[in-house]
Design a protein around this motif. Structure first.
Motif, mmCIF file in Angstrom:
data_model
loop_
_atom_site.group_PDB
_atom_site.id
_atom_site.type_symbol
_atom_site.label_atom_id
_atom_site.label_comp_id
_atom_site.label_asym_id
_atom_site.label_seq_id
_atom_site.Cartn_x
_atom_site.Cartn_y
_atom_site.Cartn_z
ATOM 1 N N ILE A 144 -35.807 -7.096 -85.685
ATOM 2 C CA ILE A 144 -35.926 -8.469 -85.711
ATOM 3 C C ILE A 144 -35.196 -8.949 -83.773
ATOM 4 O O ILE A 144 -35.868 -9.576 -83.582
ATOM 5 N N ALA A 145 -33.974 -8.408 -83.467
ATOM 6 C CA ALA A 145 -33.216 -8.930 -82.732
ATOM 7 C C ALA A 145 -34.095 -8.320 -80.888
ATOM 8 O O ALA A 145 -34.506 -9.065 -80.159
ATOM 9 N N SER A 146 -35.190 -7.728 -81.448
ATOM 10 C CA SER A 146 -36.118 -7.141 -80.762
ATOM 11 C C SER A 146 -37.116 -7.891 -80.012
ATOM 12 O O SER A 146 -37.788 -7.763 -79.057
ATOM 13 N N SER A 147 -37.069 -8.894 -81.201
ATOM 14 C CA SER A 147 -38.548 -9.984 -80.808
ATOM 15 C C SER A 147 -37.632 -11.223 -79.655
ATOM 16 O O SER A 147 -38.501 -11.712 -79.231
ATOM 17 N N GLY A 148 -36.519 -10.889 -79.321
ATOM 18 C CA GLY A 148 -36.208 -11.868 -77.954
ATOM 19 C C GLY A 148 -35.619 -13.266 -78.456
ATOM 20 O O GLY A 148 -35.488 -13.524 -79.239
ATOM 21 N N GLY A 149 -35.730 -14.126 -77.336
ATOM 22 C CA GLY A 149 -35.478 -15.737 -77.265
ATOM 23 C C GLY A 149 -34.163 -15.834 -78.019
ATOM 24 O O GLY A 149 -33.426 -14.805 -78.221
ATOM 25 N N LEU A 150 -34.653 -17.217 -79.019
ATOM 26 C CA LEU A 150 -33.610 -17.679 -79.965
ATOM 27 C C LEU A 150 -33.161 -16.928 -80.739
ATOM 28 O O LEU A 150 -32.472 -17.009 -81.845
ATOM 29 N N VAL A 151 -34.143 -15.691 -80.996
ATOM 30 C CA VAL A 151 -34.033 -15.190 -82.622
ATOM 31 C C VAL A 151 -32.849 -14.278 -82.462
ATOM 32 O O VAL A 151 -32.201 -14.025 -83.784
ATOM 33 N N SER A 152 -32.489 -13.943 -81.121
ATOM 34 C CA SER A 152 -31.542 -12.691 -80.944
ATOM 35 C C SER A 152 -29.811 -13.178 -80.384
ATOM 36 O O SER A 152 -29.540 -12.614 -80.079
ATOM 37 N N SER A 153 -29.573 -14.693 -81.042
ATOM 38 C CA SER A 153 -28.664 -15.371 -80.132
ATOM 39 C C SER A 153 -27.810 -15.835 -80.709
ATOM 40 O O SER A 153 -26.663 -16.399 -80.498
ATOM 41 N N GLY A 154 -28.134 -15.921 -82.202
ATOM 42 C CA GLY A 154 -26.856 -16.887 -83.165
ATOM 43 C C GLY A 154 -26.434 -16.331 -83.830
ATOM 44 O O GLY A 154 -26.127 -16.507 -85.713
ATOM 45 N N GLY A 155 -26.779 -14.723 -84.240
ATOM 46 C CA GLY A 155 -25.599 -13.645 -85.754
ATOM 47 C C GLY A 155 -27.317 -13.397 -86.415
ATOM 48 O O GLY A 155 -28.471 -14.212 -86.527
ATOM 49 N N PRO A 156 -26.788 -12.864 -87.630
ATOM 50 C CA PRO A 156 -27.865 -12.350 -88.671
ATOM 51 C C PRO A 156 -28.245 -13.845 -89.210
ATOM 52 O O PRO A 156 -29.803 -14.046 -89.458
ATOM 53 N N TYR A 157 -27.685 -14.946 -89.604
ATOM 54 C CA TYR A 157 -27.916 -16.279 -89.860
ATOM 55 C C TYR A 157 -29.689 -16.607 -88.896
ATOM 56 O O TYR A 157 -30.545 -16.438 -89.707
ATOM 57 N N HIS A 158 -29.569 -16.701 -87.396
ATOM 58 C CA HIS A 158 -29.575 -17.373 -86.983
ATOM 59 C C HIS A 158 -30.787 -16.362 -86.836
ATOM 60 O O HIS A 158 -32.107 -16.733 -86.626
ATOM 61 N N MET A 159 -31.178 -15.314 -86.936
ATOM 62 C CA MET A 159 -31.845 -14.535 -86.701
ATOM 63 C C MET A 159 -32.946 -14.461 -87.923
ATOM 64 O O MET A 159 -34.584 -14.190 -87.658
#
Length: 306
Positions: free
Chosen positions: A115-130
């Protein structure tokens, strides 16, 4: 058919326009670079105003992911309850419990890294954000609430474990309702530390990581250098040092009527709940997709070996 003079005039016109086009392209590139630098400067200034770390102050995989993940996995359960697990489940079933917990944590980390490797906003705000950006707000909110509750209970568990260790070391600290009073004091200290900012948390984390490593070293050093016989006859049967007889005597399980494999697994498994500590700090990582994956996998494998 075009005349030669017309062809020459067109070629000369094209050649004459070429320097102008090059000059125009150079100006556009300079303007674009100036705009990008201005945006970066504005974002850095805004980050400083909002209390967010700039790129120069952001952490790497070691300080930002590996150390906090190991610290959360090496909690009070390892030091205060692991002996109970080995005594009840035996060495063989304890190894099975540790391996099973490791495999589950490894699969969870692999999913989080994808999930984090998808980049962008997905990996910038912790587990809930991702989770909310990758799987939708409904699933993200449900998992986020449970995760927040689990982290809160984990903080309470660690504070109570610290109080128990303090009372074991200093029996004079025990008084009526000492667990509630001292636990509240530890919780207030944690709240003040978090309120101080991520830089203070990271620096204290490095210090406490060294303390934990020293504790683990003392444990293994004491295990290797423990005497095979001691003068006190009441302790000879408990302190044997490295002994194959003691090893095989503890190989099988010795459950009492109130415990079984399930209770031992339930007692140990929370040790692996700290694997999301790196994702919690995604905002302060230089490269969240890369550092979350590297730091979390390294922390899980290192903790499994330890």
């Amino acid at each position: 058919m075009a005349s030669p003079s017309h062809v020459r005039s067109v070629e000369s016109g094209s050649l004459g326009d070429e320097p102008q086009r090059l000059h125009s392209d150079s100006l556009q590139r300079l303007n674009s670079n100036f705009h990008v630098n201005s945006v970066l400067d504005q974002e850095s200034a805004q980050a400083q105003v909002e209390g967010k770390p700039s790129h120069a102050k952001k952490k790497g995989a070691l300080a930002g992911v590996f150390v906090p993940t190991c610290e959360n996995m090496w909690g009070v359960l390892i030091f205060l309850r692991f002996y109970f697990i080995v005594g009840q489940a035996g060495i063989f079933q304890t190894l099975c419990i540790v391996t099973l917990s490791f495999v589950v944590a490894l699969c969870t980390t692999a999913s989080m890294s994808s999930i984090a490797s998808s980049g962008g906003l997905v990996s910038s705000g912790g587990p809930y954000h991702m989770i909310s950006r990758a799987m939708g707000p409904v699933l993200g909110a449900s998992v986020g609430i449970m995760y927040w509750l689990a982290i809160t209970m984990l903080a309470v568990l660690e504070c109570l474990g610290a109080v128990e260790s303090l009372v074991m070391a200093v029996p004079a600290m025990e008084f009526p309702m000492h667990m509630q009073a001292l636990g509240s004091a530890f919780m207030a200290g944690l709240a003040l530390t978090v309120w101080g900012g991520i830089n203070i948390v990271t620096k204290l984390g490095m210090f406490f990581a060294l303390v934990v490593l020293y504790t683990l070293f003392s444990f293994y050093f004491g295990l290797i250098t423990a005497p095979h016989h001691v003068g006190d006859p009441l302790q000879e049967k408990w302190i044997t040092g490295l002994s194959t007889e003691t090893f095989w005597g503890n190989w099988a399980s010795h459950y009492d009527s109130e415990n079984n494999f399930g209770t031992a697994l339930a007692l140990f498994y929370p040790c692996f709940t700290g694997i999301l500590s790196g994702a919690n700090r995604a905002d302060v990582l230089k490269d969240p997709p890369k550092h979350i994956k590297q730091g979390t996998f390294a922390a899980i494998c290192f903790s499994f070996v330890m």
